[in-house]
Design a protein around this motif. Structure first.
Motif, PDB file in Angstrom:
ATOM      1  N   SER A 150       0.826  -1.159   0.281  1.00  0.00           N
ATOM      2  CA  SER A 150       0.091   0.038  -0.388  1.00  0.00           C
ATOM      3  C   SER A 150       0.682   1.492   0.408  1.00  0.00           C
ATOM      4  O   SER A 150       0.369   1.573  -0.788  1.00  0.00           O
ATOM      5  CB  SER A 150      -0.858  -0.100   1.402  1.00  0.00           C
TER       6      SER A 150
ATOM      7  N   ALA B  88       2.633   1.980  -3.883  1.00  0.00           N
ATOM      8  CA  ALA B  88       1.706   1.452  -4.746  1.00  0.00           C
ATOM      9  C   ALA B  88       2.238   1.239  -5.917  1.00  0.00           C
ATOM     10  O   ALA B  88       1.359   2.463  -7.183  1.00  0.00           O
ATOM     11  CB  ALA B  88       1.214   2.916  -4.454  1.00  0.00           C
TER      12      ALA B  88
ATOM     13  N   ARG C 207       4.548   2.191  -8.047  1.00  0.00           N
ATOM     14  CA  ARG C 207       5.381   3.247  -8.673  1.00  0.00           C
ATOM     15  C   ARG C 207       6.206   2.498  -9.388  1.00  0.00           C
ATOM     16  O   ARG C 207       6.021   2.588 -10.746  1.00  0.00           O
ATOM     17  CB  ARG C 207       5.975   3.740  -7.786  1.00  0.00           C
TER      18      ARG C 207
ATOM     19  N   LYS D  74       3.961  -0.053 -12.438  1.00  0.00           N
ATOM     20  CA  LYS D  74       3.745   0.186 -13.381  1.00  0.00           C
ATOM     21  C   LYS D  74       4.761   1.266 -14.761  1.00  0.00           C
ATOM     22  O   LYS D  74       4.552   1.182 -15.754  1.00  0.00           O
ATOM     23  CB  LYS D  74       2.794   1.677 -13.187  1.00  0.00           C
TER      24      LYS D  74
ATOM     25  N   GLU E  64      -5.893  -3.691  -2.975  1.00  0.00           N
ATOM     26  CA  GLU E  64      -6.512  -2.294  -3.364  1.00  0.00           C
ATOM     27  C   GLU E  64      -5.527  -1.472  -4.810  1.00  0.00           C
ATOM     28  O   GLU E  64      -6.042  -1.859  -5.637  1.00  0.00           O
ATOM     29  CB  GLU E  64      -6.768  -1.558  -2.679  1.00  0.00           C
ATOM     30  N   VAL E  65      -3.617  -2.622  -4.222  1.00  0.00           N
ATOM     31  CA  VAL E  65      -2.428  -1.947  -5.520  1.00  0.00           C
ATOM     32  C   VAL E  65      -2.665  -3.046  -6.183  1.00  0.00           C
ATOM     33  O   VAL E  65      -3.048  -2.557  -7.950  1.00  0.00           O
ATOM     34  CB  VAL E  65      -1.300  -1.871  -4.820  1.00  0.00           C
TER      35      VAL E  65
ATOM     36  N   ALA F 293      -5.994  -3.913  -7.392  1.00  0.00           N
ATOM     37  CA  ALA F 293      -7.235  -3.849  -8.954  1.00  0.00           C
ATOM     38  C   ALA F 293      -6.032  -2.635  -9.525  1.00  0.00           C
ATOM     39  O   ALA F 293      -6.596  -2.145 -10.768  1.00  0.00           O
ATOM     40  CB  ALA F 293      -7.840  -3.461  -7.559  1.00  0.00           C
ATOM     41  N   ASP F 294      -6.026  -1.884  -8.628  1.00  0.00           N
ATOM     42  CA  ASP F 294      -5.723  -0.763  -9.137  1.00  0.00           C
ATOM     43  C   ASP F 294      -4.392  -1.182 -11.043  1.00  0.00           C
ATOM     44  O   ASP F 294      -4.516  -0.354 -11.468  1.00  0.00           O
ATOM     45  CB  ASP F 294      -4.596   0.689  -8.548  1.00  0.00           C
ATOM     46  N   LEU F 295      -3.749  -1.861 -10.287  1.00  0.00           N
ATOM     47  CA  LEU F 295      -2.445  -2.215 -11.611  1.00  0.00           C
ATOM     48  C   LEU F 295      -3.309  -3.017 -12.832  1.00  0.00           C
ATOM     49  O   LEU F 295      -2.946  -3.355 -13.936  1.00  0.00           O
ATOM     50  CB  LEU F 295      -1.846  -2.998 -10.409  1.00  0.00           C
ATOM     51  N   GLU F 296      -4.785  -3.652 -12.342  1.00  0.00           N
ATOM     52  CA  GLU F 296      -4.889  -4.678 -12.974  1.00  0.00           C
ATOM     53  C   GLU F 296      -5.257  -3.702 -14.347  1.00  0.00           C
ATOM     54  O   GLU F 296      -5.959  -3.508 -15.226  1.00  0.00           O
ATOM     55  CB  GLU F 296      -6.231  -5.649 -12.481  1.00  0.00           C
ATOM     56  N   ALA F 297      -5.876  -2.783 -13.861  1.00  0.00           N
ATOM     57  CA  ALA F 297      -6.650  -1.526 -14.099  1.00  0.00           C
ATOM     58  C   ALA F 297      -5.771  -0.811 -15.411  1.00  0.00           C
ATOM     59  O   ALA F 297      -6.438  -0.451 -15.947  1.00  0.00           O
ATOM     60  CB  ALA F 297      -7.782  -0.627 -13.416  1.00  0.00           C
ATOM     61  N   TYR F 298      -4.459  -0.385 -15.454  1.00  0.00           N
ATOM     62  CA  TYR F 298      -3.922  -0.186 -15.164  1.00  0.00           C
ATOM     63  C   TYR F 298      -3.167  -0.801 -16.483  1.00  0.00           C
ATOM     64  O   TYR F 298      -3.243  -0.858 -17.702  1.00  0.00           O
ATOM     65  CB  TYR F 298      -2.449   0.136 -14.408  1.00  0.00           C
TER      66      TYR F 298
END
Length: 1011
Positions: A229, A232, A234, A237, A262-263, A265-270
């Motif tokens: 978390s 995140a 960095r 990405k 949560e990281v 999930a964000d990474l999968e979206a990215y």
């Protein structure tokens, strides 16, 4: 038997080197036990556990502990010295003119032009080194662990701004363009790119892919905390974007220890917007293991999944799938039907943290809670002794177990000891071990592990128990240790061996009697995303073209990694790293993180180089400096007469006699001691400088120099020549007579000469003379022959036409021409103007003053205003005049160190090799002195160049942080004054400032740091 224990301060070696040295010492005849290690708490525990009594120490101390008979201890010490000497010799060349090895990563990058960096120094220092790479526009792998997370975030944010990649901290594995960095396997090249927040996890994935006939394009490690978390993703990405833009990469696999949900999930979206398929090998409860994730990725990319992963079992032959899926192992390794008693607990002893995580996740689904030093839940944490009667998995590569020690993939001794402990524990039923091959790891770890396995099984057998051993072997056919040979060694010792770590764990569970023939969720497609709106890419290749160019590396830390790169024919520039000055790590971190510092230092250097230095006048000090009767300027930082050194006291007595404030030396000294009507003030407080004692009184004449660029003025007294002179503390009649002649004859003639010259042709460019003299064998401090002659050439035409008796003119010309240091008193204020221009820049760590008063050495720094940072002045070492010796010399004195502060003098000794005949040393020393000073300066002078160094600019702009980082102190060459007032000069030599000046300045910079 006798114990020999000693501490060696300032003798740093990396943990791998000391592991090798310890083995050499221990093998000496007559040595019963030996350990050579840095004095970290972990190492001290080990040494004390061996029965040695270790005195109080600091982490940067080297501990030498040897046990044996008298001859054995002597042999051990001899072996120690031989091994350390060999390591030092291997560190760099020592031939004539060879440049010393760089001491910082930034220095190595500048010298080599490396396009990739590798950092493996102790964690508290890793961010400092890695920032060098980022600032140089170079991506960096940070192998170091124990790095504070806030340092990781700072580093990665800086890297994003610079468009470079930080792989780490705690990044064990990377492969860039086929070059293996850190721990990495020799696998085939292909089109699958890996992004790995896991070292051994990445190795497991690349080896499984290799076994399936699939190669990788690159493996970009990002460090084990990147998907936490706090960090995140960095670096993840950045790495994903770089691989998405890489034409050699067709699909990507992300490998990770359990990430923050949560990281992820964000990474999968990215990842969905990258335009290339991304597959997920991210461990966690309810998620596929690494083997299942690789199988899913193979299917998704159209590759065949092997029917069985390679395995090796005692008595069943070797090769892929020889016993895959069996409920028990054959050939004498126990099965559930045997009646021999067996413990009921699983003990996993791992070198790889991700492999340990995976084992706990797989085993936890079957046996429930598993306790660990890297627990899946906080309540499952092991105590300090790492013992428990239940199921246990230990990661010997965890940060807490590698402080000051080599990683267990290099030095497995702690794990080997624990294997023996578990073998004697009746609750231990199966040992689950990993063995990871590849570059950077132990050159042949299988024999030692096999012997430990054999001994462990024998221990259990002698106790009437069965102990089964399963080994997860992560390796590829191309690894230098040999995959098949390593497996064969382990099988011969009775171990079951699996390439798949998940399969190894399930095999261990079967051997404990658990039914894991159909594990839930062991197989299945991993999620991946492709298509959608692609993430926008910037102009040019990502990460400065890192993925498409030939790799050359600058490495700092464990030499084993540099050796592994050389074995791959990769150009490597290695840093001769030492820990920073003791007690400075915290202040260094704060100062280096100050967002103003880089720009402030660049501005300081720009101003220093741009500053002018024109001789415009010669005037009495009372007019030029506004000195009132009874006011005396002196060299160095402020000081009271009671603390003044002999030379300074002598010079002040002489000045009192010269000014008519006393009739005798005794009267002068009494008045100075009393202080009534007497003011003592540093020359630097009035932007003036004075050589040696540096005393300037109102009636003395001074040169006046101007820097029109920055509208600054500086002054310096006239030079008296050598021998018994006021500046060396002499005050006899001949000294006072000479001062009076200089006051009534020389000063007025020089004033007329300079003013006439200025009126006719303009001012005299002293900076230009310095530039020329450096190319004519002078260095600007203790050798000024060419400079003095060039100055005289400028002044003679107007000196000989001065309105003065011809005899006075002749004597003035003779005196000036015979004085080889005539120019020094102009070079000094020229240098003062250079440093004065750089003073007062907030955030700058550039030194703008170095000065000594014979008692104290003081420095001032651009970003700390007019504060002085002082320490006891050191006594120069060098050559003595006549019968004088070291006991006659006073500690260092004078403002002439302003020359070194501005980049000449001791910093330009390579330009003046003949100087060694005056100050001591030899020609190679003079070359090394200049080359070493580049390590502690912010840049190179554009006007002052050294011919023998291919006209490289002199090292300019001493940086407090670089001094603290390297422990390299500025090199000063200087005259030596007699300790007793009135003696005068006794010799010339070399000296450095006291370290504490720089630690004090660093603390002040840290207190004022922003960010």
């Amino acid at each position: 038997m006798a114990d020999h224990v000693e501490l060696r301060t300032g003798a740093y070696f990396d943990s791998v080197t000391l592991m090798q040295v310890s083995r050499t010492v221990a093998s000496a005849p007559g040595v019963e036990a030996a350990q050579v290690a840095m004095a970290t708490e972990l190492n001290l525990d080990v040494i004390r556990g061996m029965g040695f009594d270790v005195p109080d120490s600091a982490p940067n101390d080297l501990v030498v502990a040897i046990r044996g008979d008298a001859e054995g201890v002597a042999a051990g010490l001899s072996a120690l010295e031989g091994a350390l000497t060999q390591k030092r010799s291997a560190a760099g060349g020592s031939g004539f003119g060879d440049a010393p090895q760089p001491r910082t990563l930034g220095g190595a990058i500048r010298l080599s032009g490396a396009d990739l960096a590798l950092v493996s120094v102790p964690g508290e220092h890793a961010v400092t080194e890695a920032l060098d790479a980022v600032r140089a526009g170079v991506s960096v792998l940070v192998f170091s662990d124990n790095v504070p997370v806030e340092g990781e975030v700072l580093l990665k944010d800086a890297a994003a701004r610079a468009d470079v990649l930080v792989m780490g901290p705690d990044c064990g594995t990377a492969v860039v363009g086929g070059v293996a960095l850190g721990f990495a396997n020799v696998v085939r090249q292909g089109s699958v790119g890996l992004v790995a927040a896991s070292g051994t996890g990445a190795q497991q994935v690349m080896c499984l892919l290799d076994a399936a006939g699939v190669g990788i394009s690159h493996c970009l490690g990002v460090g084990g905390r990147d998907l936490s978390s706090t960090v995140a993703a960095r670096s993840t990405k950045q790495a994903l974007a770089a691989l998405a833009a890489d034409p050699a990469t067709e699909s990507i696999v992300v490998v990770s220890k359990p990430p923050a949900p949560e990281v992820l999930a964000d990474l999968e979206a990215y990842a969905a917007g990258l335009g290339k398929p991304v597959h997920w090998a991210t461990l966690g409860a309810g998620r596929p293991d690494l083997t299942a994730a690789v199988e899913s990725a193979l299917r998704a990319t159209g590759h065949d999944v092997p029917e069985a992963w390679p395995s090796w079992t005692p008595g069943a032959g070797s090769g892929a799938g020889s016993d895959a899926g069996s409920g028990a192992a054959a050939g004498g390794v126990g099965d559930a039907s045997e009646t021999v008693p067996q413990g009921d607990s699983l003990r996993g002893l791992f070198c790889g943290g991700t492999l340990a995580d995976e084992a706990m996740l797989v085993a936890g689904e079957v046996v429930g809670d598993v306790r660990s030093n890297i627990p899946l839940r906080p309540d499952l944490a092991l105590g300090h002794d790492l013992r428990d009667a239940g199921h246990v998995v230990i990661d010997f590569g965890d940060d807490s177990m590698t402080q000051g020690r080599a990683h267990p993939m290099i030095d497995p001794s702690l794990r080997l000891e624990r294997i023996a402990v578990e073998a004697a524990d009746p609750t231990c039923g199966v040992l689950l071990l990993d063995l990871v091959l590849g570059h950077g790891a132990h050159p042949d770890p299988a024999p030692e592990l096999a012997e430990a396995v054999r001994a462990a099984r024998a221990t259990a057998s002698s106790d009437g128990r069965r102990l089964d051993v399963v080994v997860s072997l992560t390796g590829a056919e191309g690894d230098p240790q040999g995959l098949q040979a390593s497996a064969a060694r382990l099988v011969e010792a009775g171990a079951v061996v699996r390439l798949s770590n998940a399969e190894a764990t399930r095999e261990a569970l079967r051997l404990l009697g658990h039914d894991v023939s159909t594990p839930a969720g062991a197989r299945g497609d991993t999620a991946y995303a492709s298509g959608g709106d692609a993430v926008a890419q910037g102009d040019g290749e990502p990460l400065g073209g890192l993925l498409t160019q030939e790799v050359s590396v600058a490495a700092v830390g464990v030499s084993l990694f540099a050796d592994a790169l050389r074995a791959q024919a990769v150009p490597v520039s290695e840093v001769a790293w030492q820990p920073p000055v003791a007690g400075t790590s915290g202040d260094l971190a704060r100062v280096l993180a100050d967002p103003r510092r880089d720009a402030a230092n660049a501005e300081a250097l720009r101003r220093m180089l741009a500053a002018g230095a024109d001789l415009v006048d010669v005037r009495p000090a009372k007019d030029a400096l506004g000195l009132e009767r009874g006011t005396f300027l002196h060299a160095g930082p402020p000081i009271e007469f009671a603390r003044a050194s002999g030379p300074l006291k002598g010079a002040l007595i002489g000045a009192m006699l010269f000014e008519g404030l006393a009739g005798t030396a005794e009267e002068a000294e009494a008045k100075l001691e009393k202080g009534d009507g007497i003011t003592l003030e540093p020359c630097h407080h009035r932007d003036a400088v004075g050589p040696m004692a540096g005393v300037i009184s109102p009636s003395m004449w001074v040169y006046e120099l101007r820097d029109e660029v920055h509208d600054n003025t500086s002054w310096c007294s006239l030079n008296e020549g050598l021998g018994k002179v006021l500046r060396y503390g002499a005050y006899g009649p001949e000294v006072i007579d000479r001062l009076r002649w200089m006051n009534t004859v020389l000063g007025p003639i020089l004033q007329q000469a300079v003013r006439t010259r200025v009126e006719r042709e303009g001012s005299i460019d002293i900076k230009a003379i310095i530039a020329q003299m450096l190319q004519m064998g002078d260095e600007g401090h203790n050798r000024n022959r060419a400079g003095s002659l060039m100055l005289l050439r400028e002044l003679l035409p107007t000196m000989i036409t001065a309105d003065a008796p011809s005899s006075d003119i002749a004597e003035a010309v003779r005196f000036s021409g015979a004085n080889e240091h005539f120019f020094l008193n102009l070079g000094m204020p020229a240098c003062k103007l250079s440093t004065l221009a750089a003073h007062g820049i907030p955030g700058s760590s550039v030194v703008t003053t170095m000065a000594r008063n014979g008692t104290d050495f003081g420095i001032r720094v651009s970003g700390t205003g007019d504060a002085w940072f002082t320490g006891p002045a050191n006594t120069p070492e060098g050559l003595f005049l006549g019968s004088y010796g070291p006991e006659d010399a006073n500690p260092d004195i004078g403002d002439s160190a302003i020359t070194e502060t501005a980049g000449i003098g001791g910093f330009a000794m390579a330009a003046a090799p003949a100087i060694v005949k005056f100050v001591g040393g030899d020609v190679p020393f003079a070359l090394r002195a200049t080359q070493t000073m580049y390590e502690i300066t912010t840049g190179e002078h554009t006007a002052y160049q050294v011919p023998i160094l291919e006209f490289r600019g002199t090292p300019t702009g001493i940086d407090v942080t670089s001094v603290a980082r390297t422990g390299i102190l500025p090199q000063i060459n200087t005259g030596m004054a007699g300790r007793v007032a009135g003696v005068g000069q006794v010799g010339a030599g070399l000296v450095t400032p006291p370290e504490q000046c720089f630690t004090q300045a660093l603390a002040a910079l840290a207190a004022a740091a922003q960010g």
